[in-house]
Design an enzyme around this catalytic site. Structure first.
Site, PDB file in Angstrom:
ATOM      1  N   HIS A 180      35.402  29.144  43.134  1.00 49.43           N
ATOM      2  CA  HIS A 180      36.553  28.580  43.846  1.00 49.43           C
ATOM      3  C   HIS A 180      36.446  27.050  43.870  1.00 49.43           C
ATOM      4  O   HIS A 180      35.370  26.506  44.132  1.00 49.43           O
ATOM      5  CB  HIS A 180      36.580  29.136  45.274  1.00 49.43           C
ATOM      6  CG  HIS A 180      37.782  28.696  46.037  1.00 49.43           C
ATOM      7  ND1 HIS A 180      39.034  29.247  45.842  1.00 49.43           N
ATOM      8  CD2 HIS A 180      37.930  27.722  46.962  1.00 49.43           C
ATOM      9  CE1 HIS A 180      39.902  28.631  46.632  1.00 49.43           C
ATOM     10  NE2 HIS A 180      39.257  27.706  47.318  1.00 49.43           N
ATOM     11  N   GLY A 198      40.728  29.571  30.872  1.00 51.94           N
ATOM     12  CA  GLY A 198      39.497  30.227  30.431  1.00 51.94           C
ATOM     13  C   GLY A 198      38.355  29.294  30.071  1.00 51.94           C
ATOM     14  O   GLY A 198      37.457  29.676  29.328  1.00 51.94           O
ATOM     15  N   SER A 199      38.356  28.079  30.632  1.00 52.06           N
ATOM     16  CA  SER A 199      37.250  27.180  30.275  1.00 52.06           C
ATOM     17  C   SER A 199      35.930  27.664  30.877  1.00 52.06           C
ATOM     18  O   SER A 199      34.871  27.472  30.287  1.00 52.06           O
ATOM     19  CB  SER A 199      37.553  25.733  30.676  1.00 52.06           C
ATOM     20  OG  SER A 199      37.682  25.620  32.066  1.00 52.06           O
ATOM     21  N   MET A 239      43.987  35.029  38.925  1.00 47.74           N
ATOM     22  CA  MET A 239      44.949  34.688  39.958  1.00 47.74           C
ATOM     23  C   MET A 239      45.538  35.925  40.643  1.00 47.74           C
ATOM     24  O   MET A 239      46.745  35.992  40.908  1.00 47.74           O
ATOM     25  CB  MET A 239      46.084  33.840  39.371  1.00 47.74           C
ATOM     26  CG  MET A 239      45.611  32.576  38.693  1.00 47.74           C
ATOM     27  SD  MET A 239      44.619  31.540  39.781  1.00 47.74           S
ATOM     28  CE  MET A 239      45.913  30.848  40.790  1.00 47.74           C
ATOM     29  N   ILE A 260      44.502  38.960  43.708  1.00 47.13           N
ATOM     30  CA  ILE A 260      43.499  39.393  44.682  1.00 47.13           C
ATOM     31  C   ILE A 260      43.003  40.780  44.307  1.00 47.13           C
ATOM     32  O   ILE A 260      43.787  41.686  44.019  1.00 47.13           O
ATOM     33  CB  ILE A 260      44.083  39.346  46.116  1.00 47.13           C
ATOM     34  CG1 ILE A 260      44.334  37.882  46.474  1.00 47.13           C
ATOM     35  CG2 ILE A 260      43.141  40.011  47.110  1.00 47.13           C
ATOM     36  CD1 ILE A 260      45.075  37.668  47.750  1.00 47.13           C
TER      37      ILE A 260
END
Ligand code: GRF
Length: 187
Positions: free
Chosen positions: A107, A14-15, A88, A90
């Site tokens: 990404h 969560g950075s 993580m 789809i």
């Protein structure tokens, strides 16, 4: 300025979430983070939702139709924009249809190169010269929507996976907010 009610989807550290929360506190930043969706109860990133008092929902992506539950929450919190920040899983058509052109993802590669997972090991194996990150719209093909912002750096011969990740994330903290500003400046 009316800020867009935004939901951030996370699965891990969560950075990027933290960075976006901090940026969004600036009155001129176009989004307000109103909700966090997470599919991992152990995600460190949940601490940022707690610390900054942002409502969060844990979803079990193993359940069929879990996205219907997600949709209910997105409506409840009047969400009009979604950022995937290390989510993580789809996203399926259920969400994409309801939020057409309103979901973006970050990404860790120079898309269209290295879609999917394990980007850094594949880059090193391929002896790439450049690495970086891409913020793009989400469509129904993995890591394939239109690009909004891309940032790159030259790979050093001493860079291993860990260093590449660190250098990439440093650029992500610039690229994600920049992409959001770019989107809403256009509208
Ligand atoms: C980022 O490096 C992003 O590119 C990828 O997942 C990572 C998430 O990192 N999609 P964090 O959870 O924001 O620290």
């Amino acid at each position: 300025m009316v800020k867009k009610n935004t939901c951030i989807f996370i699965s891990g550290r969560g950075s990027n979430l933290k960075n976006l929360i901090v940026r969004s506190r600036d009155s001129s930043f176009p989004i307000k983070i109103s909700l966090v969706i997470c599919n991992n109860e152990k995600a460190f990133g949940l601490n940022y939702a707690k610390k900054f008092k942002i409502p969060y929902i844990l979803v079990n992506t193993k359940l069929k139709n879990h996205e219907n539950k997600v949709l209910v929450y997105l409506k409840k919190y009047k969400i009009s924009f979604i950022c995937l920040a290390g989510y993580m899983k789809i996203i399926s058509n259920t969400l994409i249809k309801n939020y057409q052109g309103k979901i973006i993802n970050i990404h860790p590669s120079l898309l269209p190169k290295f879609k999917g997972l394990n980007t850094f090991s594949r880059m090193l194996k391929n002896k790439e010269i450049k690495a970086g990150c891409t913020v793009h719209y989400v469509n129904n093909k993995l890591d394939s929507g239109n690009m909004i912002v891309q940032k790159k750096f030259t790979i050093n011969s001493k860079d291993d996976e860990k260093i590449l990740k660190k250098k990439t994330q440093r650029l992500e903290y610039i690229a994600f907010p920049e992409a959001i500003i770019k989107i809403f400046r256009k509208n």
